[in-house]
Design an enzyme around this catalytic site. Structure first.
Site, PDB file in Angstrom:
ATOM      1  N   ARG A  17      17.083  47.690  66.765  1.00 50.93           N
ATOM      2  CA  ARG A  17      16.802  46.923  67.988  1.00 50.93           C
ATOM      3  C   ARG A  17      18.043  46.359  68.334  1.00 50.93           C
ATOM      4  O   ARG A  17      19.290  46.743  67.721  1.00 50.93           O
ATOM      5  CB  ARG A  17      16.071  45.836  67.577  1.00 50.93           C
ATOM      6  N   SER A 141      33.470  41.929  66.069  1.00 53.67           N
ATOM      7  CA  SER A 141      33.031  40.804  66.987  1.00 53.67           C
ATOM      8  C   SER A 141      34.288  40.241  67.470  1.00 53.67           C
ATOM      9  O   SER A 141      35.428  40.101  66.592  1.00 53.67           O
ATOM     10  CB  SER A 141      32.024  39.993  66.049  1.00 53.67           C
ATOM     11  N   TYR A 154      30.971  34.846  58.994  1.00 56.57           N
ATOM     12  CA  TYR A 154      30.816  35.918  59.776  1.00 56.57           C
ATOM     13  C   TYR A 154      32.279  36.177  60.360  1.00 56.57           C
ATOM     14  O   TYR A 154      32.430  37.672  60.425  1.00 56.57           O
ATOM     15  CB  TYR A 154      29.909  35.406  61.065  1.00 56.57           C
ATOM     16  N   LYS A 158      33.960  40.103  60.022  1.00 55.89           N
ATOM     17  CA  LYS A 158      34.024  40.779  61.156  1.00 55.89           C
ATOM     18  C   LYS A 158      35.679  40.722  61.355  1.00 55.89           C
ATOM     19  O   LYS A 158      36.043  41.937  61.994  1.00 55.89           O
ATOM     20  CB  LYS A 158      33.657  40.023  62.622  1.00 55.89           C
TER      21      LYS A 158
HETATM   22  P1  NDP Z   1      20.155  42.149  65.847  1.00 54.86           P
HETATM   23  O1  NDP Z   1      20.063  40.946  64.770  1.00 54.86           O
HETATM   24  O2  NDP Z   1      19.264  42.216  67.256  1.00 54.86           O
HETATM   25  O3  NDP Z   1      19.874  43.619  65.253  1.00 54.86           O
HETATM   26  C1  NDP Z   1      20.377  43.806  63.930  1.00 54.86           C
HETATM   27  C2  NDP Z   1      19.685  44.710  63.287  1.00 54.86           C
HETATM   28  O4  NDP Z   1      20.564  45.096  62.020  1.00 54.86           O
HETATM   29  C3  NDP Z   1      18.455  44.668  62.876  1.00 54.86           C
HETATM   30  O5  NDP Z   1      17.754  45.776  63.415  1.00 54.86           O
HETATM   31  C4  NDP Z   1      18.277  44.321  61.541  1.00 54.86           C
HETATM   32  O6  NDP Z   1      17.180  44.663  60.926  1.00 54.86           O
HETATM   33  C5  NDP Z   1      19.543  45.229  60.956  1.00 54.86           C
HETATM   34  N1  NDP Z   1      19.810  44.616  59.730  1.00 54.86           N
HETATM   35  C6  NDP Z   1      20.145  43.594  59.218  1.00 54.86           C
HETATM   36  N2  NDP Z   1      20.403  43.623  57.804  1.00 54.86           N
HETATM   37  C7  NDP Z   1      20.501  44.859  57.521  1.00 54.86           C
HETATM   38  C8  NDP Z   1      20.754  45.604  56.227  1.00 54.86           C
HETATM   39  N3  NDP Z   1      21.020  44.814  55.227  1.00 54.86           N
HETATM   40  N4  NDP Z   1      20.673  47.108  56.284  1.00 54.86           N
HETATM   41  C9  NDP Z   1      20.493  47.876  57.304  1.00 54.86           C
HETATM   42  N5  NDP Z   1      20.119  47.057  58.448  1.00 54.86           N
HETATM   43  C10 NDP Z   1      20.040  45.641  58.615  1.00 54.86           C
HETATM   44  O7  NDP Z   1      21.691  42.093  66.143  1.00 54.86           O
HETATM   45  P2  NDP Z   1      22.687  42.507  67.400  1.00 54.86           P
HETATM   46  O8  NDP Z   1      22.152  43.836  67.911  1.00 54.86           O
HETATM   47  O9  NDP Z   1      22.858  41.397  68.008  1.00 54.86           O
HETATM   48  O10 NDP Z   1      23.966  42.791  66.644  1.00 54.86           O
HETATM   49  C11 NDP Z   1      24.445  44.122  66.166  1.00 54.86           C
HETATM   50  C12 NDP Z   1      25.694  43.984  65.653  1.00 54.86           C
HETATM   51  O11 NDP Z   1      26.674  43.499  66.821  1.00 54.86           O
HETATM   52  C13 NDP Z   1      26.051  43.076  64.559  1.00 54.86           C
HETATM   53  O12 NDP Z   1      26.903  43.752  63.824  1.00 54.86           O
HETATM   54  C14 NDP Z   1      26.537  41.746  65.067  1.00 54.86           C
HETATM   55  O13 NDP Z   1      27.408  40.974  64.200  1.00 54.86           O
HETATM   56  C15 NDP Z   1      27.252  42.567  66.148  1.00 54.86           C
HETATM   57  N6  NDP Z   1      27.748  41.601  67.331  1.00 54.86           N
HETATM   58  C16 NDP Z   1      26.625  41.125  68.123  1.00 54.86           C
HETATM   59  C17 NDP Z   1      26.776  40.168  68.992  1.00 54.86           C
HETATM   60  C18 NDP Z   1      25.944  39.494  70.034  1.00 54.86           C
HETATM   61  O14 NDP Z   1      26.240  38.606  70.926  1.00 54.86           O
HETATM   62  N7  NDP Z   1      24.704  39.983  69.789  1.00 54.86           N
HETATM   63  C19 NDP Z   1      28.249  39.709  69.466  1.00 54.86           C
HETATM   64  C20 NDP Z   1      29.520  40.370  68.538  1.00 54.86           C
HETATM   65  C21 NDP Z   1      28.895  41.211  67.680  1.00 54.86           C
HETATM   66  P3  NDP Z   1      15.976  43.805  60.939  1.00 54.86           P
HETATM   67  O15 NDP Z   1      15.288  43.867  62.386  1.00 54.86           O
HETATM   68  O16 NDP Z   1      14.796  43.966  60.071  1.00 54.86           O
HETATM   69  O17 NDP Z   1      16.411  42.410  60.982  1.00 54.86           O
END
Ligand code: NDP
Length: 246
Positions: A17, A141, A154, A158
């Protein structure tokens, strides 16, 4: 279907997602075979099934566990081909003020966000080095560049990804493997869905472009860094943040 990424196998962590899914979609639509790796097994399988083209698959893997990372990279190589594009996107938040932050909140964020990228990079780079071709993109990030109150864990994870990116880039450049990072600002995903209206409005005033980003804003840049257009770019951190971290 033919595209610039034909013949490539791309592994996207946390790809079921949000930003990871958007990256998986753009890589698939350019011809890559995509492996979606996630702790949500059903989510990974159904996301892979919905991607454009064929040859995609979902895998259950916790990136914080080095053994699961090695097994998954081997399984992907067997079923879909040697990983040539690695997107370290999986990430979590466990926000709290410094004095209230629990040891487990520090540990779990570092383990998934930073150690997870290390685990996957170490597992996948051997195949890339043998082929003398590969591209790794770490999703960092702006918080890793600017810091943020309530996000010491966090922000450290990052910022650590930036150091990891540059060190891997230097170490693997002569082996034909590039490593870059994207530093997104505030992107509209489940991770930011809990922000209340006032916070979102305030954020809007801190973002020169005046709006939150979309997952596709980040995905297009990750796709650029992963692909042949970025063939002479390594060790770079590209902010995709509407101008927040100038
Ligand atoms: P989401 O929380 O929407 O999605 C994160 C995904 O990572 C989920 O599918 C989750 O699984 C999966 N996940 C979590 N833990 C693990 C693990 N241990 N092993 C494998 N998969 C895992 O996050 P975003 O799409 O918003 O963020 C994606 C990346 O972008 C992250 O690294 C985040 O820090 C970074 N980011 C996001 C920002 C934002 O504003 N959204 C800004 C800056 C950076 P599950 O569905 O089961 O939880």
């Amino acid at each position: 279907m033919s595209g610039a990424l034909d013949g490539q196998t791309a592994l996207v962590t946390g790809g079921s997602r949000g930003i990871g899914l958007a990256i998986a979609q753009v890589l698939a639509s350019d011809g890559a075979r995509v492996a979606i790796v996630d702790i949500d097994e059903d989510g990974a399988a159904s996301a892979a099934a919905r991607l454009e083209g064929s040859g995609h698959a979902g895998y259950l893997c916790d990136v914080g566990d080095p053994r699961q990372c090695s097994t998954t990279v081997a399984a992907v190589a067997k079923a879909q081909g040697v990983v040539t594009i690695l997107i370290n996107n999986a990430g979590i938040t466990r926000d709290n003020l410094l004095l209230r932050m629990k040891d487990e909140d520090w540990d779990s964020v570092i383990k998934v966000n930073l150690t997870g990228a290390f685990n996957m990079t170490r597992a996948a780079c051997r195949g890339m080095m043998k082929r003398r071709s590969g591209s790794i993109v770490n999703i960092s990030s702006v918080i890793g560049l600017m810091g943020n109150a309530g996000q010491t864990n966090y922000g450290a994870s990052k910022a650590g990804l930036v150091g990891l990116t540059k060190s891997v880039a230097r170490e693997l450049a002569k082996r034909g493997v590039r490593c870059n990072a994207v530093a997104p600002g505030y992107i509209a995903t489940d991770m930011t869905a809990d922000l209340d209206e006032r916070t979102t409005r305030e954020l809007g005033t801190r973002i020169p472009m005046g709006r939150l980003g979309e997952p596709s804003d980040v995905a297009d840049v990750a796709r650029f860094l992963a692909g042949p257009e970025a063939r002479y770019i390594t060790g770079q951190v590209l902010a995709v943040d509407g101008g927040m971290a100038m």
